[in-house]
Structure formats: C-alpha cells, structure tokens
Design an enzyme around this catalytic site. Structure first.
Site, mmCIF file in Angstrom:
data_model
loop_
_atom_site.group_PDB
_atom_site.id
_atom_site.type_symbol
_atom_site.label_atom_id
_atom_site.label_comp_id
_atom_site.label_asym_id
_atom_site.label_seq_id
_atom_site.Cartn_x
_atom_site.Cartn_y
_atom_site.Cartn_z
ATOM 1 C CG ASN A 120 -7.092 -0.652 1.298
ATOM 2 O OD1 ASN A 120 -6.285 -0.563 0.374
ATOM 3 N ND2 ASN A 120 -6.716 -0.794 2.559
ATOM 4 C CG HIS A 141 -3.226 3.431 1.878
ATOM 5 N ND1 HIS A 141 -3.808 2.990 0.713
ATOM 6 C CD2 HIS A 141 -3.277 2.392 2.751
ATOM 7 C CE1 HIS A 141 -4.190 1.740 0.874
ATOM 8 N NE2 HIS A 141 -3.891 1.350 2.096
ATOM 9 C CB CYS A 195 -0.933 0.013 1.193
ATOM 10 S SG CYS A 195 -2.011 -1.421 1.248
HETATM 11 C C1 LIG Z 1 -10.725 -4.704 10.211
HETATM 12 C C2 LIG Z 1 -11.307 -3.725 11.229
HETATM 13 C C3 LIG Z 1 -12.400 -2.867 10.610
HETATM 14 C C4 LIG Z 1 -11.901 -4.555 12.374
HETATM 15 O O1 LIG Z 1 -12.376 -3.657 13.362
HETATM 16 P P1 LIG Z 1 -11.957 -3.869 14.879
HETATM 17 O O2 LIG Z 1 -12.688 -2.882 15.668
HETATM 18 O O3 LIG Z 1 -10.447 -3.848 14.962
HETATM 19 O O4 LIG Z 1 -12.504 -5.301 15.121
HETATM 20 P P2 LIG Z 1 -11.924 -6.474 16.042
HETATM 21 O O5 LIG Z 1 -11.239 -7.484 15.206
HETATM 22 O O6 LIG Z 1 -11.171 -5.926 17.232
HETATM 23 O O7 LIG Z 1 -13.277 -7.063 16.576
HETATM 24 C C5 LIG Z 1 -14.183 -6.276 17.340
HETATM 25 C C6 LIG Z 1 -15.517 -6.956 17.369
HETATM 26 O O8 LIG Z 1 -16.113 -6.896 16.062
HETATM 27 C C7 LIG Z 1 -16.411 -8.220 15.599
HETATM 28 N N1 LIG Z 1 -16.141 -8.253 14.168
HETATM 29 C C8 LIG Z 1 -14.969 -8.420 13.537
HETATM 30 N N2 LIG Z 1 -15.161 -8.374 12.221
HETATM 31 C C9 LIG Z 1 -16.470 -8.189 12.015
HETATM 32 C C10 LIG Z 1 -17.256 -8.046 10.877
HETATM 33 N N3 LIG Z 1 -16.741 -8.092 9.637
HETATM 34 N N4 LIG Z 1 -18.573 -7.833 11.037
HETATM 35 C C11 LIG Z 1 -19.132 -7.767 12.256
HETATM 36 N N5 LIG Z 1 -18.430 -7.900 13.382
HETATM 37 C C12 LIG Z 1 -17.114 -8.104 13.269
HETATM 38 C C13 LIG Z 1 -15.499 -9.136 16.379
HETATM 39 O O9 LIG Z 1 -16.027 -10.421 16.460
HETATM 40 C C14 LIG Z 1 -15.431 -8.442 17.711
HETATM 41 O O10 LIG Z 1 -16.593 -8.771 18.433
HETATM 42 P P3 LIG Z 1 -16.547 -8.937 20.052
HETATM 43 O O11 LIG Z 1 -16.161 -7.590 20.584
HETATM 44 O O12 LIG Z 1 -17.952 -9.334 20.393
HETATM 45 O O13 LIG Z 1 -15.522 -9.979 20.320
HETATM 46 C C15 LIG Z 1 -10.218 -2.802 11.789
HETATM 47 O O14 LIG Z 1 -9.312 -3.512 12.606
HETATM 48 C C16 LIG Z 1 -9.437 -2.123 10.731
HETATM 49 O O15 LIG Z 1 -9.992 -1.418 9.932
HETATM 50 N N6 LIG Z 1 -8.109 -2.285 10.727
HETATM 51 C C17 LIG Z 1 -7.256 -1.657 9.768
HETATM 52 C C18 LIG Z 1 -7.367 -2.415 8.529
HETATM 53 C C19 LIG Z 1 -6.754 -1.689 7.395
HETATM 54 O O16 LIG Z 1 -7.010 -0.540 7.202
HETATM 55 N N7 LIG Z 1 -5.967 -2.404 6.670
HETATM 56 C C20 LIG Z 1 -5.350 -1.906 5.535
HETATM 57 C C21 LIG Z 1 -4.076 -1.309 5.882
HETATM 58 S S1 LIG Z 1 -3.200 -1.086 4.428
#
Ligand SMILES: CC(C)(COP(=O)(O)OP(=O)(O)OC[C@H]1O[C@@H](n2cnc3c(N)ncnc32)[C@H](O)[C@@H]1OP(=O)(O)O)[C@@H](O)C(=O)NCCC(=O)NCCS
Length: 332
Positions: free
Chosen positions: A288, A257, A121
């Site tokens: 993305n 990004h 990225c």
């Molecule tokens: C992927 C992302 C949206 C997940 O969000 P998050 O808040 O970190 O989610 P987590 O993995 O900590 O999970 C939090 C809760 O959401 C739930 N969850 C995870 N993915 C889910 C989905 N797709 N839909 C619904 N619920 C979801 C989990 O089960 C967890 O539930 P719990 O609290 O009951 O255990 C976030 O981490 C993110 O955007 N990260 C950066 C990713 C990115 O930008 N990558 C590219 C970089 S180049």
C-alpha cells in the site's frame, strides 16, 4: 516564467501516466518475525505477497521526478510545457517549502505554480480533480499530478496491524486540454469525526520533546477502516459512475486505492461489477503506497495489457481523514 495558459478548455483529460517502483523487494518473510505473524496470514488478510521499499538514495524527490519524467515522455510533452505541479504526499519531512517546488525544478520546468496537497491515500484523486478544474478554468494548460510516498520510514516495524501494509513508490499523470470529456466529475468528501482511525501517532512537537525520539509512525484502527472502506466506498464509486453517465456494464477498468485486496474485492462485489471489468491488483507485489497507489496500479495494468487507450476507468482513493475522492477517467 511559463507562458500564459491559452484560455479555458472545454474538457480535460489525462495525457500520460508514469510510475517509479523503488528497488528493494521485501517479502512477507522479512516482516512477519517481528510481529508474530506469518506469510500465510498476511496474504490471506491483505493479499500482499511482497512490497517495494526505497533504498537510501531513492528519496520522495527522486522517485517523484522519475515517475514524472516517464509521464512526460508518454504524454509527448516537454517539462517546459508544464505550468502547474501538484504533489500529493504525506512523507515529505520538510514542512515547507513544498516538495512540488523541488520536483518542478529538477524536471527543468520554467517556474510553474507548484504546491503539495495533504489528503493521504486519497491524494492522487484529489490532484486529478483539481487538475481537471484548473485546465478547464484556464488557470493552467498542463498540470503534472504526482503521488509519492516513502512510508517505510513512518511504518512501525513492531505494529502487528500495519507493519506489513505500507510501502514506497511514485506515480504521476499529466492533465491537459481535450476536445472530448476525459475526466468526469469528482465525488469527494471527508469525515473529521473519524480523524483518529488512521493518523500519524505523534504530533511533531511531542516527537522532539520525547525522551526516546523516533519517527512519528502511522497508526490505524484496521478493522474500523476496513469496514468503512468496504461499504461506504462502494456507494461513492457508484455515484462517480452516475456522474459520468455510465453504468457498470460500460466500465472497462476499476482502479481503487490499493489498501488491501479484500477491500478491493468487497467493493467490486458490492458494486456488482461484471466480470468484464478489469480490476487493479497491484497491491500483491507493491504493498500500500498511499497517494502513489492508483497511478502505480494503472501502470501495471498497461504493462499486463489490462488497460488500453480509450478505456473508461473508475478511480477511487480513500484513507486518513477520512478523506475520499472518486472519478471516472478516459485512459490515455
Ligand atoms: C489490518 C488488518 C489486515 C487486520 O485484520 P483484521 O481481521 O481486522 O484483524 P483484527 O485486528 O480484527 O484481529 C483479528 C485477529 O487477528 C490477529 N492479528 C492481528 N494482526 C495480526 C497479524 N499481523 N498477524 C497475525 N495475526 C494477527 C489478532 O490478534 C486477532 O486475533 P484473535 O481473533 O485471536 O483475537 C485489517 O483490519 C485491514 O486490512 N484493515 C484495513 C487496513 C487498510 O487497508 N488500511 C489502509 C487504508 S488507507
């Protein structure tokens, strides 16, 4: 053979930007069923409403060519004036030769230097930094930098953490000589200790020896990536402003990004960007697109009247590696 570049240039700048958005619009409702999620959750956590995916005929090659052709027109240049082509991509599935050689050929260039870079990225900003130095050092006169991805092919549709994030598209920029500074010094780096935070799940050798071979999907530890990007990248952005000799009050556009809308918002807050800075939010409709996301976002800002010729824009690209690169540019 292309003409010899005519010596070093005092400065370099971006002369034109182009973009290509593939034709398939994929709303959240098409994705969330398989991952037990909802449109509301995806919008709230990522800012994504829909994304663009490529149709079968929209290849990394064809999308890269289309974006480059638009950049050439906007720069007022002919393909034969390009003497170096740099393609940033992680979704060209021939390990060699480089996608850049094919795109250079399709464009009708005259056998320029052509090579791919692998910085995920962060690839587009790496390409701009390289192009700046190539032009100023006299190794090339006009460098075509392309970011192109077809991530839909390597996105696991059953992975709750990434199925809704990744998308396809291409963006391009032509960098050439300038009398005034148009690309300011890059701030860049990587952290190989965090290699596993975002990566291709399987090595190609594991893929071909598997009993159930499939594309080696991207995998990501979303939460750790989120925290790193939100905090560390704001500091990098401020350093890039410092190296350009401008303050947040003199900045016109912020084009990070397009990883996640919440990361963009967290960076803007942390950098204390004033309301006068226009912020790229292309991710809502585009998803993305890794190396393509910054030029695609810039293209939308022009279309919406949010980016104008002469604006100072801060670009920050970051992702797997954990690699990053940021620089201030003057917009064409
Ligand atoms: C992927 C992302 C949206 C997940 O969000 P998050 O808040 O970190 O989610 P987590 O993995 O900590 O999970 C939090 C809760 O959401 C739930 N969850 C995870 N993915 C889910 C989905 N797709 N839909 C619904 N619920 C979801 C989990 O089960 C967890 O539930 P719990 O609290 O009951 O255990 C976030 O981490 C993110 O955007 N990260 C950066 C990713 C990115 O930008 N990558 C590219 C970089 S180049």
């Amino acid at each position: 053979m292309t003409a010899e570049p005519s010596g070093t240039a005092s400065h370099a700048r971006i002369l034109g930007i182009g973009a290509y958005r593939p034709s398939v619009v994929v709303p959240n409702s098409d994705i969330v069923g398989r991952i037990d999620s909802s449109d509301e959750w995806v919008q709230q956590r990522s800012g994504i409403k829909e994304r663009r995916w490529a149709a079968p005929e929209e290849t990394a090659r064809s999308m890269g060519v289309a974006a480059a052709e638009q950049a050439l027109v906007r720069a007022g240049l002919d393909a034969r004036q390009i003497d170096c082509v740099v393609v940033a991509t992680i979704s060209h599935f021939m390990q060699t030769p480089a996608l850049a050689t094919l795109i250079a050929h399709d464009l009708g260039t005259e056998q320029p230097a052509a090579f791919d870079i692998s910085a995920a990225c962060a690839g587009f900003s790496h390409g701009i930094a390289l192009a700046n130095d190539l032009v100023r050092g006299g190794s090339a006169r006009h460098v075509l930098v392309i970011g192109v991805e077809r991530l839909s092919e390597i996105t696991d549709p059953d992975d709750r953490g990434s199925a809704f994030i990744f998308a396809d598209g291409a963006g391009a920029a032509i960098v050439g000589p300038s009398r005034t500074p148009g690309i300011f010094p890059v701030v860049w780096g990587s952290d190989g200790e965090q290699y596993d935070l975002i990566r291709q799940r399987d090595d190609w050798r594991d893929v071909i020896t598997s009993e159930t071979p499939s594309m080696p999907y991207l995998q990501m530890q979303g939460n750790a990536v989120f925290r790193w990007a939100s905090f560390a990248m704001a500091k990098v952005g401020l350093q890039a402003l410092d190296r350009a000799g401008i303050t947040v009050d003199e900045l016109d556009c912020f084009v990070p990004h397009q990883a996640n809308m919440r990361i963009t918002d967290a960076m803007a807050r942390s950098m204390k960007l004033p309301d006068t800075v226009r912020i790229a939010r292309d991710i809502a409709e585009q998803g993305n697109t890794s190396a393509a996301s910054i030029p695609l976002a810039l293209d939308r800002m022009y279309a919406d009247g949010e980016a104008r010729t002469g604006d100072h824009a801060l670009l920050i690209a970051f992702g797997a590696g954990l690699a990053y690169a940021a620089q201030v540019v003057v917009l064409p």
